[in-house]
Design an enzyme around this catalytic site. Structure first.
Site, PDB file in Angstrom:
ATOM      1  N   HIS A 100      -9.618   0.961   5.082  1.00 33.26           N
ATOM      2  CA  HIS A 100      -8.339   1.219   5.762  1.00 33.26           C
ATOM      3  C   HIS A 100      -8.576   2.211   6.905  1.00 33.26           C
ATOM      4  O   HIS A 100      -9.388   3.123   6.779  1.00 33.26           O
ATOM      5  CB  HIS A 100      -7.317   1.774   4.764  1.00 33.26           C
ATOM      6  CG  HIS A 100      -5.944   1.816   5.344  1.00 33.26           C
ATOM      7  ND1 HIS A 100      -5.537   2.792   6.214  1.00 33.26           N
ATOM      8  CD2 HIS A 100      -4.906   0.953   5.223  1.00 33.26           C
ATOM      9  CE1 HIS A 100      -4.289   2.539   6.593  1.00 33.26           C
ATOM     10  NE2 HIS A 100      -3.884   1.429   6.005  1.00 33.26           N
ATOM     11  N   GLU A 110      -5.521  -5.227  10.914  1.00 33.92           N
ATOM     12  CA  GLU A 110      -4.530  -4.182  11.155  1.00 33.92           C
ATOM     13  C   GLU A 110      -4.863  -3.444  12.453  1.00 33.92           C
ATOM     14  O   GLU A 110      -5.730  -2.557  12.448  1.00 33.92           O
ATOM     15  CB  GLU A 110      -4.545  -3.153  10.025  1.00 33.92           C
ATOM     16  CG  GLU A 110      -4.261  -3.708   8.662  1.00 33.92           C
ATOM     17  CD  GLU A 110      -3.705  -2.624   7.743  1.00 33.92           C
ATOM     18  OE1 GLU A 110      -2.549  -2.719   7.373  1.00 33.92           O
ATOM     19  OE2 GLU A 110      -4.440  -1.681   7.441  1.00 33.92           O
ATOM     20  N   GLY A 165       1.839   2.637  11.070  1.00 37.57           N
ATOM     21  CA  GLY A 165       2.729   3.801  11.115  1.00 37.57           C
ATOM     22  C   GLY A 165       3.599   3.833  12.363  1.00 37.57           C
ATOM     23  O   GLY A 165       4.346   4.790  12.580  1.00 37.57           O
ATOM     24  N   GLY A 221       2.830  -1.038   4.438  1.00 38.10           N
ATOM     25  CA  GLY A 221       2.770   0.383   4.096  1.00 38.10           C
ATOM     26  C   GLY A 221       4.155   0.902   3.742  1.00 38.10           C
ATOM     27  O   GLY A 221       4.659   0.695   2.634  1.00 38.10           O
ATOM     28  N   ASN A 257       0.864  -1.183   0.000  1.00 37.67           N
ATOM     29  CA  ASN A 257       0.000   0.000   0.000  1.00 37.67           C
ATOM     30  C   ASN A 257       0.901   1.234   0.000  1.00 37.67           C
ATOM     31  O   ASN A 257       1.441   1.602   1.030  1.00 37.67           O
ATOM     32  CB  ASN A 257      -0.895  -0.046   1.255  1.00 37.67           C
ATOM     33  CG  ASN A 257      -1.782   1.169   1.379  1.00 37.67           C
ATOM     34  OD1 ASN A 257      -1.870   1.994   0.449  1.00 37.67           O
ATOM     35  ND2 ASN A 257      -2.456   1.307   2.516  1.00 37.67           N
ATOM     36  N   TRP A 258       1.029   1.844  -1.175  1.00 40.41           N
ATOM     37  CA  TRP A 258       1.966   2.978  -1.304  1.00 40.41           C
ATOM     38  C   TRP A 258       1.444   4.242  -0.630  1.00 40.41           C
ATOM     39  O   TRP A 258       2.173   5.197  -0.466  1.00 40.41           O
ATOM     40  CB  TRP A 258       2.226   3.277  -2.784  1.00 40.41           C
ATOM     41  CG  TRP A 258       2.940   2.187  -3.521  1.00 40.41           C
ATOM     42  CD1 TRP A 258       3.375   0.985  -3.014  1.00 40.41           C
ATOM     43  CD2 TRP A 258       3.315   2.181  -4.907  1.00 40.41           C
ATOM     44  NE1 TRP A 258       3.981   0.251  -3.993  1.00 40.41           N
ATOM     45  CE2 TRP A 258       3.963   0.959  -5.172  1.00 40.41           C
ATOM     46  CE3 TRP A 258       3.165   3.109  -5.952  1.00 40.41           C
ATOM     47  CZ2 TRP A 258       4.458   0.642  -6.439  1.00 40.41           C
ATOM     48  CZ3 TRP A 258       3.651   2.785  -7.216  1.00 40.41           C
ATOM     49  CH2 TRP A 258       4.290   1.558  -7.444  1.00 40.41           C
ATOM     50  N   LYS A 259       0.167   4.281  -0.315  1.00 39.78           N
ATOM     51  CA  LYS A 259      -0.474   5.479   0.269  1.00 39.78           C
ATOM     52  C   LYS A 259      -0.109   6.708  -0.577  1.00 39.78           C
ATOM     53  O   LYS A 259      -0.101   6.613  -1.799  1.00 39.78           O
ATOM     54  CB  LYS A 259      -0.060   5.630   1.738  1.00 39.78           C
ATOM     55  CG  LYS A 259      -0.321   4.356   2.543  1.00 39.78           C
ATOM     56  CD  LYS A 259      -0.149   4.549   4.019  1.00 39.78           C
ATOM     57  CE  LYS A 259      -0.383   3.237   4.746  1.00 39.78           C
ATOM     58  NZ  LYS A 259      -0.312   3.351   6.190  1.00 39.78           N
TER      59      LYS A 259
HETATM   60  P1  PGA Z   1       2.720   0.659   7.832  1.00 39.09           P
HETATM   61  O1  PGA Z   1       1.239   0.778   7.245  1.00 39.09           O
HETATM   62  O2  PGA Z   1       3.288  -0.637   7.270  1.00 39.09           O
HETATM   63  O3  PGA Z   1       3.436   1.855   7.306  1.00 39.09           O
HETATM   64  O4  PGA Z   1       2.603   0.630   9.319  1.00 39.09           O
HETATM   65  C1  PGA Z   1       0.443  -0.371   7.164  1.00 39.09           C
HETATM   66  C2  PGA Z   1      -0.899  -0.027   6.595  1.00 39.09           C
HETATM   67  O5  PGA Z   1      -1.400   1.081   6.813  1.00 39.09           O
HETATM   68  O6  PGA Z   1      -1.510  -0.834   5.904  1.00 39.09           O
END
Ligand code: PGA
Length: 253
Positions: free
Chosen positions: A97, A167, A173, A234, A10-12
């Protein structure tokens, strides 16, 4: 292939431009071509989805998107529909999400997103997870309600197109992931509630991923001790050296 491990990147909004997206996707395809027991789903931001398209089919490489509209089509400024994504070659779409839930998504709207994703023939990667935990186990009740409400209006026969992503919000994060032993407990719980909703056969078959602070160092233990079917990654998914290491480690299991 049904029993392959699934790693979702998930590149966000962590990619700045089209060129960078193209480079990342090209590298992901190169790694995917060498994977034997693992598949990748790459989820760029909407404007960069076409940067991740591929003309030569690689079985272990799939295109994904980070969300889709609750609407099927029509006058909805700023929205991107599941059918449009399908037209670009997207196969998986993330729904629910926690970052979208924080921005206003509710179990009801997530349910609508999932319905549109499934109607478009795509697979839905459905994110669930508690914000906090306590000794009394109130997080389990929270999760149960969240899962049941999220799937309130989803037809039973669509279960095979759903991937669950557990999650815990506090780990997203964060510096550290949930400990793998707890991941195991929670993934079993998610499967149990899923089977309450969709039936025991669907509960046995559903893939449950873990997400939240996954990196190349903890991925293997989360997969083996946590006994999950894959990971939702992420930050580490846009750090290509780390993501490659993570994929290699998972593929070796
Ligand atoms: P992260 O994010 O790996 O940066 O903690 C995971 C996610 O939001 O799916």
């Amino acid at each position: 292939m049904a029993n392959k491990k699934l790693i979702v990147g998930n590149w966000k909004m962590n990619v700045d431009n089209y060129e960078q997206a193209k480079v990342l996707a090209t590298k992901c395809r190169a790694v995917a071509a060498k994977l034997a027991k693992t598949e990748i789903v790459v989820c760029p931001p909407f404007p960069f989805i076409t940067a991740a398209t591929t003309t030569s089919k690689i079985d272990a490489y799939h295109m994904g998107a980070q969300s889709a509209s609750i609407f099927e089509g029509g006058s909805h400024t700023g929205s991107v529909g599941a059918k449009m994504l399908s037209d670009l070659g997207v196969e998986y779409v993330i729904a629910g999400h926690s970052e979208e839930r924080t921005a206003g998504d509710t179990n009801e709207t997530v349910s609508k997103r999932i319905a549109r994703i499934l109607e478009a023939g795509l697979s839905a990667i459905v994110c669930v997870g508690e914000k906090t935990r306590d000794e009394g186990g109130s997080h389990l009740d929270f999760l149960k309600v969240q899962i049941k409400e999220t799937f309130a209006n989803i037809p039973i026969d669509k279960a095979k197109k759903i991937v669950m992503a557990y999650e815990p919000v506090w780990a997203i994060g964060a510096k550290d992931a949930m400990v793998p032993e707890q991941v195991y407990e929670m993934s079993l719980f998610v499967k149990k509630v899923f089977s309450d909703v969709f039936g025991p056969d669907a509960g046995l078959k559903v893939k449950v991923l873990y997400g939240g602070a996954v990196n190349s160092r903890n991925a293997r233990d989360i997969m083996t001790i946590g006994k999950v079917d894959g990971l939702l990654v992420g930050r580490e998914s846009v750090n290509m050296p780390g993501f490659t290491e993570l994929l290699d480690a998972v593929d070796e299991i």
